[in-house]
Design a protein around this motif. Sequence first.
Motif, PDB file in Angstrom:
ATOM      1  N   TYR A   1      -9.664   5.424  -0.207  1.00 45.32           N
ATOM      2  CA  TYR A   1      -9.175   4.108  -0.598  1.00 45.32           C
ATOM      3  C   TYR A   1      -7.661   4.178  -0.600  1.00 45.32           C
ATOM      4  CZ  TYR A   1      -8.280  -0.073  -3.366  1.00 45.32           C
ATOM      5  OH  TYR A   1      -7.820  -1.281  -3.809  1.00 45.32           O
ATOM      6  N   LEU A   2      -7.026   3.456   0.304  1.00 44.73           N
ATOM      7  CA  LEU A   2      -5.591   3.603   0.552  1.00 44.73           C
ATOM      8  C   LEU A   2      -4.742   2.532  -0.118  1.00 44.73           C
ATOM      9  CD1 LEU A   2      -5.597   4.632   4.330  1.00 44.73           C
ATOM     10  CD2 LEU A   2      -5.816   6.052   2.279  1.00 44.73           C
ATOM     11  N   ASN A   3      -5.327   1.793  -1.054  1.00 42.50           N
ATOM     12  CA  ASN A   3      -4.554   0.750  -1.737  1.00 42.50           C
ATOM     13  C   ASN A   3      -4.776   0.812  -3.247  1.00 42.50           C
ATOM     14  OD1 ASN A   3      -2.708  -1.400  -1.614  1.00 42.50           O
ATOM     15  ND2 ASN A   3      -4.351  -2.912  -1.721  1.00 42.50           N
ATOM     16  N   ALA A   4      -4.857   2.016  -3.779  1.00 45.78           N
ATOM     17  CA  ALA A   4      -5.081   2.176  -5.211  1.00 45.78           C
ATOM     18  C   ALA A   4      -3.870   1.692  -6.000  1.00 45.78           C
ATOM     19  CB  ALA A   4      -5.363   3.641  -5.537  1.00 45.78           C
ATOM     20  N   ALA A   5      -4.122   1.159  -7.187  1.00 44.19           N
ATOM     21  CA  ALA A   5      -3.051   0.635  -8.041  1.00 44.19           C
ATOM     22  C   ALA A   5      -2.082   1.747  -8.433  1.00 44.19           C
ATOM     23  CB  ALA A   5      -3.652  -0.002  -9.292  1.00 44.19           C
ATOM     24  N   PRO A   6      -0.790   1.435  -8.531  1.00 43.49           N
ATOM     25  CA  PRO A   6       0.209   2.447  -8.912  1.00 43.49           C
ATOM     26  C   PRO A   6      -0.085   3.112 -10.255  1.00 43.49           C
ATOM     27  CG  PRO A   6       1.297   0.508  -8.021  1.00 43.49           C
ATOM     28  CD  PRO A   6      -0.153   0.151  -8.170  1.00 43.49           C
ATOM     29  N   GLU A   7      -0.730   2.379 -11.165  1.00 41.17           N
ATOM     30  CA  GLU A   7      -1.048   2.947 -12.476  1.00 41.17           C
ATOM     31  C   GLU A   7      -1.914   4.203 -12.379  1.00 41.17           C
ATOM     32  OE1 GLU A   7      -1.644  -1.590 -13.120  1.00 41.17           O
ATOM     33  OE2 GLU A   7      -1.410  -0.208 -11.426  1.00 41.17           O
ATOM     34  N   LEU A   8      -2.681   4.310 -11.295  1.00 40.20           N
ATOM     35  CA  LEU A   8      -3.556   5.471 -11.114  1.00 40.20           C
ATOM     36  C   LEU A   8      -2.793   6.702 -10.648  1.00 40.20           C
ATOM     37  CD1 LEU A   8      -6.603   3.809  -9.318  1.00 40.20           C
ATOM     38  CD2 LEU A   8      -6.404   4.408 -11.729  1.00 40.20           C
ATOM     39  N   ALA A   9      -1.567   6.514 -10.181  1.00 38.45           N
ATOM     40  CA  ALA A   9      -0.798   7.618  -9.604  1.00 38.45           C
ATOM     41  C   ALA A   9       0.347   8.091 -10.497  1.00 38.45           C
ATOM     42  CB  ALA A   9      -0.243   7.207  -8.239  1.00 38.45           C
ATOM     43  N   TYR A  10       0.605   7.393 -11.604  1.00 41.46           N
ATOM     44  CA  TYR A  10       1.684   7.840 -12.497  1.00 41.46           C
ATOM     45  C   TYR A  10       1.092   8.723 -13.585  1.00 41.46           C
ATOM     46  CZ  TYR A  10       6.030   8.196 -14.952  1.00 41.46           C
ATOM     47  OH  TYR A  10       7.169   8.714 -15.515  1.00 41.46           O
TER      48      TYR A  10
END
Length: 271
Positions: free
Chosen positions: A235-244
Amino acid sequence: MDAILIAGGRANAPLSEVAGHSVKGLFSLHGATLITRVLHALQQSGVERIAVVGSELLLHALPTLDAEILFAVEGNDPIDNLLRGVERLGLPSDAQFLHCAVDLPMLTGDALCDLIHTAPPDADVVVAWTPESAFVQMFPGAPYTALQFAEGRFLSASASVMRVGFLEAQLPLLRRLAAARKSAGRVALTLLRTFHYHLAATGAPLAARFLTGRLALSSLPPIAEQLLGARLHFYLNAAPELAYDVDTEEDYRYAQAWLRAHSRYTNPSNT
């Protein structure tokens, strides 16, 4: 879908001194602990049961939720912790579950719900990536590390969807990848060693493209099917909140400042 929250993360000495605790789940960010923030987000994503796997020190910090919370003491490594969560939930081999890390201070239920809804029912593992442009737009000036692929630059998300049977079948490989997860080079080397018998035709070309930023993520699902018998979905459009996530003192200080500036995220029950 049920969820497993891996809450056993420990902080290094500089981060512990700033955050006031060595257990990441007990970090306080703008009035709420990380474990409280993440559990509220999980509940708001629609999951009904959450297995929390971590230190017994977290037990006194678990909030009261409508979702059922089941606790398991952490094991020796991240994969062992996933297995303990699966056992605590009593999940069968054909069940999918949401996996989430505890050090996600800006996490929202919407971000998790979006990931859950993009998971194909037949997927064995769903790996989420956040576009660099979306991350920078939401968190300007934040520290981060992005990887270059043929599709663009992405940050890896600290949440995924996995099938229990995949976890059970790929334990040795997953343990090696978990040990190497902090280094892209070590991950590539681990995969090369695992599939050395495909080195000429598959391993070496893939590693070369990965290390030079030319690897197409779209090329990997057929290879995963061939080598592992696993259905891999990106899934290449995950929300930024998942990556911080919070790994350093700088991450922690930025998150504190960002949360102070964004009132919607101050109270975890509103996220």
